[in-house]
Write an enzyme that holds these catalytic residues in place. Structure first.
Site, short mmCIF file in Angstrom:
data_model
loop_
_atom_site.label_atom_id
_atom_site.label_comp_id
_atom_site.label_asym_id
_atom_site.label_seq_id
_atom_site.Cartn_x
_atom_site.Cartn_y
_atom_site.Cartn_z
N GLU A 88 15.00 67.37 38.35
CA GLU A 88 14.48 67.20 39.83
C GLU A 88 13.13 67.80 39.97
OE1 GLU A 88 17.70 68.69 42.31
OE2 GLU A 88 19.18 68.32 40.54
N HIS A 119 15.96 64.29 43.38
CA HIS A 119 17.07 64.80 42.88
C HIS A 119 17.36 63.67 41.55
CE1 HIS A 119 20.71 66.25 41.91
NE2 HIS A 119 20.97 67.08 42.90
C1 BG6 Z 1 21.54 70.06 42.34
C2 BG6 Z 1 21.90 71.79 42.57
O1 BG6 Z 1 20.41 70.05 42.73
O2 BG6 Z 1 22.49 69.41 43.13
C3 BG6 Z 1 23.38 72.16 42.32
O3 BG6 Z 1 21.07 72.53 41.82
C4 BG6 Z 1 24.32 71.08 42.99
O4 BG6 Z 1 23.63 73.27 42.81
C5 BG6 Z 1 23.78 69.75 42.64
O5 BG6 Z 1 25.50 71.31 42.81
C6 BG6 Z 1 24.76 68.53 43.51
O6 BG6 Z 1 24.56 68.89 44.66
P1 BG6 Z 1 25.39 67.87 45.85
O7 BG6 Z 1 25.10 68.54 47.26
O8 BG6 Z 1 24.65 66.58 45.87
O9 BG6 Z 1 26.82 67.82 45.49
#
Ligand code: BG6
Length: 315
Positions: A272, A168
């Site tokens: 990502e 991510h």
């Molecule tokens: C992204 C998702 O990868 O991560 C989003 O596609 C999400 O939907 C974002 O809001 C952040 O996620 P988190 O759990 O780290 O707040």
């Protein structure tokens, strides 16, 4: 704590924010990378001029069980909320260990370190599978950052398991409205903002004028992020990871996140490398490998315009 690491290049184990263990890899020409054992989470990647290439929120909470906001969270065994587990699974908020039984060493002059995550009894209650998740972090001589994940099913009950996965990555950008992404145009995507409905991307490179949360499907192995203002291009290469998630929360969602500054959405973009649409299934003894390679190169210009095709072809 024992560490499996290359003795030729400096690998330093030290304390990071809130006393959490952190490993710093440095490359002779000056580039560096920092990774927290908490989440095996890369929180810094700097080029040879010492410039930070990743975004980490000034409001990031470096305290379990909250995942660190920024850098490179590891999403496993579930991407997002597409299954029964917490968002993005639990690998990003577990404390990893150094791997004392790592795969063979990479070529010389590369700085690398090997980590491992195995499930605890508590983890087995929420995801009843035994696994070994090995992650090698490598810093190449030119400052390229490589993450190689190897996930093995070690179930003794003969049962397969299924997972989704993502690196991510939060890239640091000068101004989101000056940024374009090359390599995803004309592809199909699932739009998280429209009930995961499937659409086809039209036109040219992707630019940003509002919130975006899309899962691009069956993407090329190479994607570029062009930062016009910084005259910098990130090149993402991936292997074993067919999908690519593009996310920017924009202003309203930014304000709703406690660990994210109100205006910080302007300076980050998540692209990502992921395996989301088709979940991966491993039988006992089987191993999956997913590799991410990131480089940051100066952008080239053509008639005053960034020339992304050149970047994609040359690199
Ligand atoms: C992204 C998702 O990868 O991560 C989003 O596609 C999400 O939907 C974002 O809001 C952040 O996620 P988190 O759990 O780290 O707040």
């Amino acid at each position: 704590m024992a560490a499996a690491r290359n003795e030729k290049v400096p690998v330093e184990l030290c304390k990071g924010i809130n006393g959490l263990d952190k490993v710093v890899l440095r490359e002779v020409r000056g580039s560096s990378v920092e990774v927290y054992l908490y989440g095996c989470h890369v929180t810094s990647w700097k080029n040879e001029h010492g410039e930070e290439l990743l975004f980490v929120s000034s409001k990031a909470i470096f305290k379990p069980p909250k995942a660190i906001r920024g850098g490179i969270p590891i999403c496993f065994p579930q991407f997002s909320n597409l299954g029964p587990l917490e968002s993005h699974g639990f690998a990003r908020n577990r404390v990893w260990s150094f791997d004392n039984d790592p795969p063979p060493n990479p070529p010389n002059s590369r700085s690398f370190v090997d980590f491992i995550l195995k499930p605890s009894e508590e983890d087995m209650k929420i995801w009843p599978h035994s696994f070994e998740f090995r992650l090698r972090l490598t810093l190449g001589p030119g400052g390229d950052l490589m993450l190689t994940s190897r996930i093995r099913n070690t179930n003794t009950d003969g049962k397969p398991f299924t997972f989704t996965f993502a690196y991510h990555t939060y890239f640091s950008v000068s101004d989101i409205s000056e940024v374009r992404v090359e390599g995803l145009e004309t592809l199909d995507y699932l739009d998280n903002l429209q009930n995961k409905e499937r659409f086809t991307e039209q036109g040219d490179a992707i630019t940003f004028e509002g919130e975006v949360d899309k899962i691009y499907l069956s993407t090329p192995t190479k994607i570029a992020i062009l930062d016009h203002e910084k005259k910098r291009t990130f090149v993402i290469r991936k292997d074993g990871l067919p999908d690519a998630v593009v996310w920017n929360p924009w202003d309203k969602k930014a304000k709703a996140m406690t660990d994210f500054g109100d205006d910080e959405y302007k300076h980050m973009l998540c692209v990502e490398a992921a395996a989301v649409e088709k979940a991966i299934t491993l039988k006992p003894g089987e191993e999956w490998r997913g590799r991410l390679e990131l480089s940051a190169v100066p952008s080239s210009y053509c008639s005053g315009q960034l020339d992304p095709q050149k970047v994609l072809q040359c690199s």
